[in-house]
Enzyme design. Structure first.
Site, short mmCIF file in Angstrom:
data_model
loop_
_atom_site.label_atom_id
_atom_site.label_comp_id
_atom_site.label_asym_id
_atom_site.label_seq_id
_atom_site.Cartn_x
_atom_site.Cartn_y
_atom_site.Cartn_z
N GLU A 14 0.97 -1.22 -0.02
CA GLU A 14 -0.04 0.16 -0.02
C GLU A 14 0.89 1.35 -0.12
O GLU A 14 1.91 1.36 0.53
CB GLU A 14 -1.05 0.00 1.23
CG GLU A 14 -0.43 0.11 2.54
CD GLU A 14 -1.37 0.08 3.54
OE1 GLU A 14 -2.34 0.75 3.51
OE2 GLU A 14 -1.18 -0.35 4.69
N LYS A 55 -9.13 1.88 0.67
CA LYS A 55 -8.95 1.09 2.03
C LYS A 55 -10.22 1.50 2.63
O LYS A 55 -10.69 2.52 2.86
CB LYS A 55 -7.76 1.46 2.83
CG LYS A 55 -7.31 0.82 3.84
CD LYS A 55 -6.05 1.00 4.39
CE LYS A 55 -5.57 0.34 5.56
NZ LYS A 55 -4.07 0.69 6.19
N CYS A 62 -4.34 -3.85 4.18
CA CYS A 62 -3.50 -4.02 5.33
C CYS A 62 -4.78 -4.30 6.37
O CYS A 62 -5.16 -5.32 6.70
CB CYS A 62 -2.72 -2.71 5.61
SG CYS A 62 -1.82 -3.03 6.93
N SER A 80 2.72 -3.37 7.10
CA SER A 80 2.44 -3.82 8.59
C SER A 80 3.84 -3.67 9.26
O SER A 80 4.97 -4.24 8.80
CB SER A 80 2.00 -5.16 8.49
OG SER A 80 2.01 -5.68 9.93
N GLY A 98 -5.62 -61.18 13.11
CA GLY A 98 -4.71 -62.03 12.12
C GLY A 98 -3.43 -61.37 12.02
O GLY A 98 -3.16 -60.30 11.52
N ASP A 115 0.56 -53.91 7.84
CA ASP A 115 -0.75 -53.67 8.24
C ASP A 115 -1.14 -54.34 9.61
O ASP A 115 -1.93 -53.83 10.46
CB ASP A 115 -1.69 -54.14 6.97
CG ASP A 115 -1.56 -53.14 5.79
OD1 ASP A 115 -1.20 -52.20 5.93
OD2 ASP A 115 -2.21 -53.45 4.88
N SER A 116 -1.01 -55.46 9.64
CA SER A 116 -1.46 -56.19 10.86
C SER A 116 -0.65 -55.98 11.99
O SER A 116 -0.86 -55.74 12.96
CB SER A 116 -1.34 -58.03 10.67
OG SER A 116 -0.06 -58.17 10.36
N THR A 142 -9.70 -59.48 -0.46
CA THR A 142 -10.73 -60.53 -0.78
C THR A 142 -12.01 -60.40 -0.25
O THR A 142 -12.03 -60.00 1.00
CB THR A 142 -9.82 -61.84 -0.24
OG1 THR A 142 -8.66 -62.16 -0.91
CG2 THR A 142 -10.99 -63.00 -0.65
N SER A 153 -22.14 -48.73 -7.25
CA SER A 153 -20.94 -49.77 -7.61
C SER A 153 -20.90 -49.94 -8.87
O SER A 153 -19.99 -50.62 -9.50
CB SER A 153 -21.24 -51.12 -6.57
OG SER A 153 -21.37 -50.88 -5.21
#
Length: 640
Positions: free
Chosen positions: A46, A115, A177, A204, A355, A361-362, A477, A626
């Site tokens: 500005e 402004k 500003c 600023s 499991g 992952d497990s 699966t 789906s």
């Protein structure tokens, strides 16, 4: 503007207070530099044509005339630039003085934006010289000279959105500003009126701690408005009589800081803004309101963006900052464990069954279970980890599963399922030497049957191990590892699973760290085909592609709605030198095809905790039929 990207710039010129000719030359120099690098919107601070710290000189006719002469110079010298330039100056309108932003395009002043919020606190006394733009009841006109030296009448406007005729998504609004620092910034109305970019011409001053506050203010405003925010700050050329200015330029997009200047310097910072992403964010946010604003059209030919100033992280689900990564890992594990703990408490489950294969992952599922039991004050021996060796199980993974269970102090049970699967093959007439999908899925479903029945026997629940990447690809699966009573990894992608396990290893130490490190080094595999010379023969990423690519595709396609061409371009940019374009195209096509055809598995997912912005739960995060057709997406991907 290919794929919705546009380069923007925030510039802090070197100034001399009240030296308008010098200031104009500096603005022109930086504007040319930015335009040469492809910036289409260039924002200056500005009052940059005079200097912000002129004090009572703003009341002098000489300075005001000098500012208009400087504006004429900037118009003339930037006329050949294919960019919009915003520069600040004091402007007289009907005997009153306004702190204005001049909106310049190809040698013309399109409009002045005054402004609206003038500070009168501490060291700021703008109200001593200027009046608020709110004092303008309607559109006013001011006569100034354009780049060709012709006198033209330029409107002084508030609440206007500037829109490019050739690039419909290139829309911006202007505030100055203090306008940002008030309770109800003008940028709110501008964004709701269609502005995808907010430009802030600012001055600023620098105080201890103010930079962090300023940074957060800009970043958070871009987040709540789903916009890009370009903040150009006054620099060290301002007077230091009572204040110091640091030229703290900032560019943010939807809550992410894209560019930031080094304070107490001068120059230009750049960022490549994704306008299509911003438009997508607003479409998906029903809470993003609309507002009636004026639209000011301008013409600027479209140009491609080189993306030199756009960063696409290769692992978008994983924080790049190592300190944030540690914090994020702890937060994620806590969310997962809290969700599981609540489910265990609600169902009064006597045990939790998992499991345990010795894979990533497990392993993560067991980590979460241990944390959940600790939260509930339960003995970890109440966790039943079941290892179920079959035709593809290797000594390495089985051994790691056993060591892991021992290190966590959980109950381990081994159920060898080879005889049961052989009997099943005989029952359905399947030849053992036929290693088709039936051979693989029969093992996966047998394992799920064992887990479910053990959970029934023990009065417990089965904790699922499948991750987000597998759900996206349908690499599970159906009614096998796809099913559980609570899926703790449902919104954790494979690339993040690895970092979570690594985080746990880093703080575990001893034997537990050693086994976790070996699991991290083990190839990802479902181990459903017989091993070769005792080693894993079925490596998932050889079959479906690198998970780091698939997670990248998943993130940008779902989180930001990128079409295939844009996902491909971003991936080529991110993985340059790692994968060539042909490889990226191959696996992107695979991802799209599998993502669409495997939706039926995601349509009946078990419950599981959401931890990030991308998830595939059919109960709210991702709703897709789906039998949706992938032809449009595949055609675009295959044409790349």
């Amino acid at each position: 503007m290919r794929d919705g990207f546009i380069k923007v710039a925030a510039a802090t010129p070197g100034l001399r207070v009240a030296d308008c000719a010098y200031n104009a030359a500096e603005v022109v120099r930086l504007a040319r530099e930015a335009a040469e690098k492809g910036a289409r919107l260039i924002v200056f601070p500005e009052l940059c044509l005079t200097g912000y710290t002129c004090g009572d000189l703003f009341l002098q006719q000489t300075l005001l005339d000098g500012a208009l002469t400087a504006l004429e110079i900037v118009c003339r010298e930037t006329a050949a630039l294919e960019a919009v330039v915003l520069a600040g100056l004091p402007l007289r309108v009907r005997g009153k003085l306004y702190n204005c932003a001049a909106v310049l395009c190809r040698g013309e002043v399109l409009a002045f934006v005054p402004k609206r919020n003038l500070p009168n606190y501490s060291e700021f006394y703008e109200q001593r010289h200027f009046v608020s733009g709110d004092a303008l009841d309607c559109m006013e006109g001011v006569c100034v000279k354009n780049g060709e030296g012709e006198t033209v009448c330029v409107p002084v406007v508030t609440g206007q959105v500037f829109a490019c005729e050739e690039q419909p998504l290139f829309t911006f609004g202007v505030e100055l500003c203090e306008d940002l620092w008030v309770a109800a910034p003008p940028s709110i109305e501008l964004a709701q009126g269609g502005a995808h970019i907010i430009a802030n011409l600012s001055a600023s001053d620098e105080l201890v701690g103010k930079a962090a506050y300023r940074r957060d203010l800009v970043r958070q405003q871009s987040a709540r408005l789903a916009c890009a925010y370009v903040y150009a700050d006054a620099g060290t050329g301002e007077s230091t009589q009572d204040l110091v200015f640091a030229g703290h330029d900032l560019i943010a997009e939807n809550g992410t800081l894209l560019a930031e200047s080094r304070r107490f310097t001068e120059g230009v910072v750049y960022a490549d803004i994704d306008l299509e992403r911003l438009a997508y964010e607003r479409r998906r946010m029903n809470t993003f309101g609309a507002a009636e604003t004026g639209v000011f059209s301008f013409s600027l030919p479209a140009a491609d963006c080189d993306l030199a100033d756009r960063h696409f992280p290769r692992l978008p689900f994983v924080p790049e900052n190592s300190e944030k990564r540690v914090e994020r890992c702890e937060e994620i594990l806590t969310i997962q464990a809290a969700g599981l703990a609540r489910r265990i408490a609600h169902t009064h489950a006597k045990t939790a069954v998992v499991g345990l294969s010795g894979g990533l992952d497990s392993t993560l599922a067991l980590i979460v279970m241990a944390h959940a039991f600790d939260r509930l004050g339960l003995d970890r021996r109440g966790i039943l980890a079941v290892t179920m060796p079959c035709f593809g199980t290797t000594a390495r993974t089985r051994g790691n599963a056993e060591k892991l269970a021992e290190a966590y102090g959980v109950t381990l049970q081994t159920v060898d399922i080879k005889a049961a699967v052989d009997q099943h093959f005989a029952d359905i007439g399947h030849d053992w030497d036929d290693h088709s999908v039936t051979f693989e899925n029969a093992q996966a479903r047998m394992r799920t049957l064992v887990l479910m029945d053990l959970a029934n026997k023990q009065g417990g629940m089965v904790v699922g191990t499948g991750d987000l990447s597998e759900l996206a690809l349908g690499w599970a699966t159906y009614n096998g590892d796809h099913m559980s009573m609570y899926g703790v990894n449902a919104s954790i992608p494979k690339t993040l699973v690895r970092y979570l396990v690594d985080y746990e290893a880093g703080r575990a130490g001893g034997t537990l760290e050693a086994v976790l490190r070996d699991i991290l080094d083990t190839p990802v595999s479902p181990e459903l085909l017989p091993p070769t010379d005792g080693e894993i023969s079925q490596k998932t990423e050889d079959l479906v592609g690198p998970y780091e690519l698939h997670d990248f595709f998943l993130f940008y396609m779902l989180r930001f709605g990128y079409p295939p061409r844009k996902v491909y371009r971003a991936a080529c940019h991110a993985f340059a030198g790692v994968y060539d374009a042909a490889v990226i195209k191959k696996w992107l096509t695979t991802f799209i095809r599998r993502f669409f055809t495997q939706q039926f598995k995601r349509s009946c997912l078990p419950d599981g905790p959401k931890v990030g912005t991308v998830a595939l739960s059919p109960r709210g995060d991702w709703r897709m039929p789906s039998d949706a057709c992938a032809d449009l997406w595949l055609a675009e991907a295959e044409a790349l």
